[in-house]
Design a protein around this motif. Structure first.
Motif, mmCIF file in Angstrom:
data_model
loop_
_atom_site.group_PDB
_atom_site.id
_atom_site.type_symbol
_atom_site.label_atom_id
_atom_site.label_comp_id
_atom_site.label_asym_id
_atom_site.label_seq_id
_atom_site.Cartn_x
_atom_site.Cartn_y
_atom_site.Cartn_z
ATOM 1 N N GLN A 1 0.829 -1.198 0.000
ATOM 2 C CA GLN A 1 0.000 0.000 0.000
ATOM 3 C C GLN A 1 0.867 1.254 0.000
ATOM 4 O OE1 GLN A 1 -2.553 0.341 3.404
ATOM 5 N NE2 GLN A 1 -3.730 2.053 2.585
ATOM 6 N N ASN B 1 -12.411 5.268 -6.850
ATOM 7 C CA ASN B 1 -11.638 6.491 -6.659
ATOM 8 C C ASN B 1 -10.276 6.125 -6.085
ATOM 9 O OD1 ASN B 1 -10.746 9.076 -6.382
ATOM 10 N ND2 ASN B 1 -12.236 9.680 -4.837
ATOM 11 N N LYS B 2 -9.246 6.392 -6.856
ATOM 12 C CA LYS B 2 -7.881 6.118 -6.411
ATOM 13 C C LYS B 2 -7.343 7.368 -5.723
ATOM 14 C CE LYS B 2 -3.233 4.940 -8.054
ATOM 15 N NZ LYS B 2 -2.389 4.712 -9.249
ATOM 16 N N VAL C 1 -1.436 4.628 -1.194
ATOM 17 C CA VAL C 1 -2.585 4.601 -2.110
ATOM 18 C C VAL C 1 -3.736 3.852 -1.455
ATOM 19 C CG1 VAL C 1 -3.409 3.889 -4.387
ATOM 20 C CG2 VAL C 1 -1.042 4.622 -4.100
ATOM 21 N N ARG C 2 -4.932 4.345 -1.704
ATOM 22 C CA ARG C 2 -6.141 3.664 -1.229
ATOM 23 C C ARG C 2 -7.225 3.786 -2.291
ATOM 24 N NH1 ARG C 2 -8.975 4.289 4.738
ATOM 25 N NH2 ARG C 2 -10.410 2.554 4.535
ATOM 26 N N TYR C 3 -8.007 2.720 -2.428
ATOM 27 C CA TYR C 3 -9.081 2.697 -3.421
ATOM 28 C C TYR C 3 -10.436 2.686 -2.703
ATOM 29 C CZ TYR C 3 -5.285 1.359 -6.563
ATOM 30 O OH TYR C 3 -4.109 1.319 -7.270
ATOM 31 N N THR D 1 -14.587 2.459 -3.457
ATOM 32 C CA THR D 1 -15.620 2.164 -4.447
ATOM 33 C C THR D 1 -16.664 3.267 -4.440
ATOM 34 O OG1 THR D 1 -15.289 -0.197 -4.080
ATOM 35 C CG2 THR D 1 -17.307 0.464 -5.232
ATOM 36 N N GLU E 1 -6.626 12.610 -6.474
ATOM 37 C CA GLU E 1 -7.837 11.789 -6.576
ATOM 38 C C GLU E 1 -8.087 11.511 -8.055
ATOM 39 O OE1 GLU E 1 -11.327 13.019 -4.479
ATOM 40 O OE2 GLU E 1 -10.171 13.992 -2.891
ATOM 41 N N LYS E 2 -8.272 10.243 -8.385
ATOM 42 C CA LYS E 2 -8.465 9.867 -9.780
ATOM 43 C C LYS E 2 -9.495 8.749 -9.874
ATOM 44 C CE LYS E 2 -5.909 8.401 -13.898
ATOM 45 N NZ LYS E 2 -4.586 7.973 -14.427
ATOM 46 N N TYR E 3 -10.499 8.946 -10.739
ATOM 47 C CA TYR E 3 -11.529 7.933 -10.946
ATOM 48 C C TYR E 3 -11.086 7.006 -12.070
ATOM 49 C CZ TYR E 3 -14.568 10.774 -8.015
ATOM 50 O OH TYR E 3 -15.100 11.466 -6.967
ATOM 51 N N ASN F 1 -12.526 -0.286 -12.770
ATOM 52 C CA ASN F 1 -11.988 -1.552 -12.275
ATOM 53 C C ASN F 1 -12.725 -2.696 -12.963
ATOM 54 O OD1 ASN F 1 -11.621 -3.932 -10.560
ATOM 55 N ND2 ASN F 1 -10.602 -2.526 -9.153
ATOM 56 N N THR G 1 -4.298 9.086 -3.688
ATOM 57 C CA THR G 1 -2.849 8.979 -3.502
ATOM 58 C C THR G 1 -2.354 10.148 -2.659
ATOM 59 O OG1 THR G 1 -2.646 7.965 -5.694
ATOM 60 C CG2 THR G 1 -0.623 8.758 -4.655
#
Length: 200
Positions: free
Chosen positions: A68, A101-102, A121-123, A125, A88-90, A93, A104
């Motif tokens: 992570q 939403n990724k 990094v965290r994802y 939903t 933040e990046k959509y 998946n 970082t």
């Protein structure tokens, strides 16, 4: 349309707009709070890794955090001046067939005269359409129940509040100058109705 139903209509419209506005505020506030919570956790994780590296340069962050977090030692001539970067990046998946939403968070601590780039990094939903529709349907049923309840309560309450007024209206209809009977007006604590009774 009498006063009771006009009061009921006004309260119903008020409840409707309050519920609609409240739901919109709640939805966006919940989404924003979720993102903010994830960012704070990633910032805490970066600070935790930086503290571990400060105590032990050979700290195995890769095994401890399941990939992570990534740590890089920047070259001495690095011109990076930022202390923190939040992205933040959509992204789509394929495994779950949904957008996520990724998030970082990159921090640049200086440890033992070396500048590091710690990336976590965290994802998250994103709420899917069918789930959002289900929430809207639940809110819609709640709105219908509250609107019906508002109509019933407002009619009953307004009739109770306006009872001295209706009673005064009936006394005016019954009143005649030929009769010596005085008006039998209802006692009330409402200032406007007391003024009306006094005038009559």
């Amino acid at each position: 349309m009498n006063l009771s139903f006009r009061f009921a209509r006004a309260f119903t419209l008020l409840v409707f707009f309050v519920l609609i506005t409240g739901f919109a505020i709640f939805y966006f506030a919940f989404e924003r709070a979720t993102m903010r919570s994830a960012i704070l956790k990633l910032e805490d994780l970066n600070a935790y890794v930086a503290d571990k590296l400060n105590r032990d340069p050979n700290y195995d962050y890769l095994t401890a955090h399941h990939r992570q977090t990534q740590v890089k030692i920047l070259p001495p001539h690095s011109t990076t001046t930022k202390e923190k970067i939040i992205e933040e990046k959509y992204i789509w998946n394929k495994s779950i067939q949904s957008y996520i939403n990724k998030i970082t968070v990159i921090t640049y601590p200086v440890i033992h005269q070396k500048k590091y780039a710690i990336t976590s990094v965290r994802y998250i939903t994103i709420i899917e359409n069918h789930f959002l529709i289900s929430i809207i349907m639940v809110v819609a049923w709640i709105m219908v129940f509250l609107i019906i309840l508002t109509i019933i309560v407002s009619v009953l309450v307004s009739k109770k509040i306006l009872e001295p007024f209706y009673h005064a209206m009936d006394e005016i209809k019954k009143f005649s100058l030929k009769d010596s009977r005085p008006m039998n007006l209802m006692k009330t604590r409402t200032e406007e109705f007391r003024s009306l009774n006094g005038f009559l």
